[in-house]
Write an enzyme that holds these catalytic residues in place. Structure first.
Site, PDB file in Angstrom:
ATOM      1  N   MET A  73       0.841  -1.205   0.000  1.00 38.41           N
ATOM      2  CA  MET A  73       0.000   0.000   0.000  1.00 38.41           C
ATOM      3  C   MET A  73       0.871   1.249   0.000  1.00 38.41           C
ATOM      4  SD  MET A  73      -3.533  -0.686   1.998  1.00 38.41           S
ATOM      5  CE  MET A  73      -2.933  -0.433   3.659  1.00 38.41           C
ATOM      6  N   ALA A  91       4.096   3.869   1.038  1.00 36.17           N
ATOM      7  CA  ALA A  91       4.791   4.329   2.249  1.00 36.17           C
ATOM      8  C   ALA A  91       5.839   3.282   2.640  1.00 36.17           C
ATOM      9  CB  ALA A  91       3.809   4.580   3.384  1.00 36.17           C
ATOM     10  N   HIS A 104       9.307  -3.606   3.414  1.00 35.21           N
ATOM     11  CA  HIS A 104       8.891  -3.771   2.020  1.00 35.21           C
ATOM     12  C   HIS A 104      10.098  -4.036   1.122  1.00 35.21           C
ATOM     13  CE1 HIS A 104       5.610  -1.047   3.611  1.00 35.21           C
ATOM     14  NE2 HIS A 104       4.901  -2.030   3.096  1.00 35.21           N
ATOM     15  N   GLY A 126       4.803 -10.210   4.282  1.00 33.01           N
ATOM     16  CA  GLY A 126       5.585 -10.113   5.509  1.00 33.01           C
ATOM     17  C   GLY A 126       4.910 -10.817   6.667  1.00 33.01           C
ATOM     18  N   ASP A 144       2.301  -9.154   9.469  1.00 37.57           N
ATOM     19  CA  ASP A 144       0.851  -9.308   9.296  1.00 37.57           C
ATOM     20  C   ASP A 144       0.530 -10.806   9.261  1.00 37.57           C
ATOM     21  OD1 ASP A 144      -0.116  -6.457   8.828  1.00 37.57           O
ATOM     22  OD2 ASP A 144       1.530  -6.609   7.399  1.00 37.57           O
ATOM     23  N   VAL A 199      10.854  -7.469   9.763  1.00 36.57           N
ATOM     24  CA  VAL A 199      12.051  -6.638   9.859  1.00 36.57           C
ATOM     25  C   VAL A 199      11.840  -5.656  11.010  1.00 36.57           C
ATOM     26  CG1 VAL A 199      13.542  -4.982   8.673  1.00 36.57           C
ATOM     27  CG2 VAL A 199      12.513  -6.881   7.409  1.00 36.57           C
ATOM     28  N   LEU A 253       8.915  -2.872  11.964  1.00 35.03           N
ATOM     29  CA  LEU A 253       8.705  -1.795  11.004  1.00 35.03           C
ATOM     30  C   LEU A 253       7.270  -1.784  10.503  1.00 35.03           C
ATOM     31  CD1 LEU A 253      11.971  -1.846   8.858  1.00 35.03           C
ATOM     32  CD2 LEU A 253      11.396  -0.398  10.793  1.00 35.03           C
TER      33      LEU A 253
END
Length: 281
Positions: free
Chosen positions: A30, A32, A37, A147, A150, A176, A184
């Site tokens: 999404m 940002a 990421h 990741g 989530d 991470v 993060l």
């Protein structure tokens, strides 16, 4: 890096490479973007011949009182980061492309979506499952990278792919963290310096859960109670949505840690909702 804006362009990009016998890694985001990421992109670049990322702030996964309008949008910066990591292409659809006028078809998420986030954020995983399935149709990649932070989302997507026979391999990459343990998140930028310090209680509570499990504690209620005590003690979080230990696969309630489990936390620091988790053996 190629920028694609329509489903036709995106599908053609993937299929041309698939027909040539190449693997394609998909990294849905999404925007940002942060190091988490970028780590997903690097995993995709190592594992696959080509990598395509998506940037789309999905409105259907936000509740009526959540932060859709203020969710950070940093498109130019995000694209620069993706290109620097070796991303082959990025798909940048508008909301009207993903949800055209008259759109009314949604994916009912699997059973694993019901607890935890399913209770706290009704409809959230319906929006997640729908947009991810649409991305899988538009971008029929060989692999998709998500990741572990989530955790429940990963399990929802994994189950959806299995149940609906989607021909894509789901890869889950480790969370991470900052050097002090904070996971993060794009939402970390909302935290003041004081709030960021308090947000460390999530990782401290999860480390304590791991210590208890590693030392032989099997009473789930004791582990959960200690997590909550750490979270809520002076200088901690402002509210807890959940601090639970559940079955690692089904996310079903456990009384005793007699099989692989996972400790998951969702808590508020100020107005910012943070999530984190850790596996318990």
């Amino acid at each position: 890096m190629i920028k694609l804006t329509t489903p036709e362009q995106a599908r053609r990009f993937v299929l041309e490479r698939r027909f040539a016998g190449h693997t394609v890694g998909l990294v849905p985001t999404m925007g940002a973007l942060h190091e988490g990421h970028r780590s997903l992109v690097r995993h995709a670049c190592v594992q696959c011949d080509h990598t395509i990322a998506t940037i789309f702030v999905n409105p259907t996964q936000f509740g009526p009182n959540e932060d859709l309008d203020k969710y950070p949008r940093l498109l130019e910066q995000d694209c620069q980061q993706l290109e620097a990591e070796g991303t082959t292409a990025v798909f940048l659809p508008s909301s009207d492309v993903i949800y055209p006028p008259g759109f009314s078809t949604y994916v009912e998420p699997p059973k694993v979506a019901a607890p935890l986030e399913g209770v706290c954020r009704p409809g959230h995983f319906r929006g997640v499952a729908t947009v991810v399935m649409k991305l899988f149709q538009i971008l029929p990649a060989t692999h998709a990278f998500f990741g572990r932070k989530d955790y429940q989302q990963w399990k929802v997507i994994e189950a959806m792919v299995r149940d609906l026979n989607v021909g894509i391999e789901i890869a889950c990459c480790d969370t991470v963290r900052e050097s002090d343990g904070l996971a993060l998140s794009s939402r970390n930028r909302y935290l003041s310096e004081e709030q960021r310090s308090r947000s460390l209680r999530l990782s401290v509570a999860l480390r304590r859960a791991q210590q208890l499990a590693d030392s032989g504690v099997r009473d789930v209620s004791r582990i959960e109670a200690e997590m909550r005590q750490i979270l809520l003690s002076e200088g901690g979080v402002d509210a807890i949505d959940y601090a639970r230990v559940v079955d690692a696969e089904s996310l079903a309630t456990l009384e005793h840690l007699d099989r692989p489990g996972v400790a998951l936390i969702a808590a508020f620091v100020g107005q910012t909702r943070l999530i984190d988790n850790v596996s318990l053996s």
